[in-house]
Design a protein around this motif. Sequence first.
Motif, PDB file in Angstrom:
ATOM      1  N   MET A   1      97.560 -34.668  39.649  1.00  0.00           N
ATOM      2  CA  MET A   1      97.386 -33.362  40.247  1.00  0.00           C
ATOM      3  C   MET A   1      96.148 -32.671  39.702  1.00  0.00           C
ATOM      4  SD  MET A   1      99.078 -31.832  42.470  1.00  0.00           S
ATOM      5  CE  MET A   1      99.437 -30.334  43.224  1.00  0.00           C
ATOM      6  N   LEU A   2      95.831 -32.976  38.462  1.00  0.00           N
ATOM      7  CA  LEU A   2      94.668 -32.365  37.831  1.00  0.00           C
ATOM      8  C   LEU A   2      93.380 -32.788  38.519  1.00  0.00           C
ATOM      9  CD1 LEU A   2      93.518 -30.667  35.507  1.00  0.00           C
ATOM     10  CD2 LEU A   2      93.395 -32.767  34.174  1.00  0.00           C
ATOM     11  N   SER A   3      93.284 -34.039  38.926  1.00  0.00           N
ATOM     12  CA  SER A   3      92.054 -34.502  39.577  1.00  0.00           C
ATOM     13  C   SER A   3      91.882 -33.889  40.967  1.00  0.00           C
ATOM     14  CB  SER A   3      92.026 -36.031  39.646  1.00  0.00           C
ATOM     15  OG  SER A   3      93.140 -36.514  40.351  1.00  0.00           O
ATOM     16  N   ILE A   4      92.997 -33.596  41.659  1.00  0.00           N
ATOM     17  CA  ILE A   4      92.894 -32.945  42.969  1.00  0.00           C
ATOM     18  C   ILE A   4      92.380 -31.519  42.790  1.00  0.00           C
ATOM     19  CG2 ILE A   4      94.210 -32.069  44.933  1.00  0.00           C
ATOM     20  CD1 ILE A   4      95.977 -34.523  44.721  1.00  0.00           C
ATOM     21  N   ASN A   5      92.923 -30.799  41.826  1.00  0.00           N
ATOM     22  CA  ASN A   5      92.457 -29.442  41.562  1.00  0.00           C
ATOM     23  C   ASN A   5      90.993 -29.432  41.141  1.00  0.00           C
ATOM     24  OD1 ASN A   5      94.849 -28.177  42.199  1.00  0.00           O
ATOM     25  ND2 ASN A   5      95.646 -28.255  40.099  1.00  0.00           N
ATOM     26  N   LEU A   6      90.638 -30.371  40.303  1.00  0.00           N
ATOM     27  CA  LEU A   6      89.257 -30.459  39.848  1.00  0.00           C
ATOM     28  C   LEU A   6      88.324 -30.786  41.018  1.00  0.00           C
ATOM     29  CD1 LEU A   6      87.456 -30.302  37.359  1.00  0.00           C
ATOM     30  CD2 LEU A   6      87.813 -32.753  37.043  1.00  0.00           C
ATOM     31  N   GLY A   7      88.759 -31.675  41.900  1.00  0.00           N
ATOM     32  CA  GLY A   7      87.965 -32.031  43.078  1.00  0.00           C
ATOM     33  C   GLY A   7      87.795 -30.854  44.022  1.00  0.00           C
ATOM     34  N   LEU A   8      88.878 -30.108  44.264  1.00  0.00           N
ATOM     35  CA  LEU A   8      88.795 -28.929  45.135  1.00  0.00           C
ATOM     36  C   LEU A   8      87.911 -27.854  44.513  1.00  0.00           C
ATOM     37  CD1 LEU A   8      92.485 -28.633  46.426  1.00  0.00           C
ATOM     38  CD2 LEU A   8      90.453 -29.303  47.704  1.00  0.00           C
ATOM     39  N   THR A   9      88.025 -27.654  43.210  1.00  0.00           N
ATOM     40  CA  THR A   9      87.197 -26.662  42.528  1.00  0.00           C
ATOM     41  C   THR A   9      85.721 -27.036  42.642  1.00  0.00           C
ATOM     42  OG1 THR A   9      88.981 -26.213  40.961  1.00  0.00           O
ATOM     43  CG2 THR A   9      86.781 -25.485  40.342  1.00  0.00           C
ATOM     44  N   LEU A  10      85.438 -28.305  42.397  1.00  0.00           N
ATOM     45  CA  LEU A  10      84.060 -28.778  42.487  1.00  0.00           C
ATOM     46  C   LEU A  10      83.524 -28.625  43.913  1.00  0.00           C
ATOM     47  CD1 LEU A  10      81.720 -30.106  40.991  1.00  0.00           C
ATOM     48  CD2 LEU A  10      82.700 -32.317  41.579  1.00  0.00           C
ATOM     49  N   THR A  11      84.355 -28.901  44.912  1.00  0.00           N
ATOM     50  CA  THR A  11      83.944 -28.762  46.309  1.00  0.00           C
ATOM     51  C   THR A  11      83.647 -27.306  46.652  1.00  0.00           C
ATOM     52  OG1 THR A  11      85.296 -30.665  46.929  1.00  0.00           O
ATOM     53  CG2 THR A  11      84.664 -29.158  48.695  1.00  0.00           C
ATOM     54  N   VAL A  12      84.513 -26.409  46.243  1.00  0.00           N
ATOM     55  CA  VAL A  12      84.313 -24.988  46.536  1.00  0.00           C
ATOM     56  C   VAL A  12      83.064 -24.462  45.832  1.00  0.00           C
ATOM     57  CG1 VAL A  12      85.291 -22.680  46.197  1.00  0.00           C
ATOM     58  CG2 VAL A  12      86.738 -24.524  47.056  1.00  0.00           C
ATOM     59  N   VAL A  13      82.885 -24.829  44.572  1.00  0.00           N
ATOM     60  CA  VAL A  13      81.703 -24.382  43.830  1.00  0.00           C
ATOM     61  C   VAL A  13      80.433 -24.938  44.483  1.00  0.00           C
ATOM     62  CG1 VAL A  13      80.468 -24.582  41.630  1.00  0.00           C
ATOM     63  CG2 VAL A  13      82.896 -24.021  41.652  1.00  0.00           C
TER      64      VAL A  13
END
Length: 76
Positions: A1-13
């Motif tokens: 779950m951590l990698s999905i959140n990190l991926g979404l955060t990186l995408t939004v940024v």
Amino acid sequence: MLSINLGLTLTVVGMTTVFSFLVLLVLIMSVSSTIIQRFFPEKTNLDINEKKTNDKKVKIALAIAVSKAKEEGLIS
């Protein structure tokens, strides 16, 4: 779950960064276009036609001067 959140955060940024850069680019281009048009306006057709008219007037004046000089015998 951590990698999905990190991926979404990186995408939004990343998308926010690109969007901000593009908005800044459009603003800078608009301002520079306004400045360039104010200080370096394009020549209109009136300016070009006026220059042609002045050239024609100069040619006519030269022709008159040459013909008068020939009449007076200053040139042959």
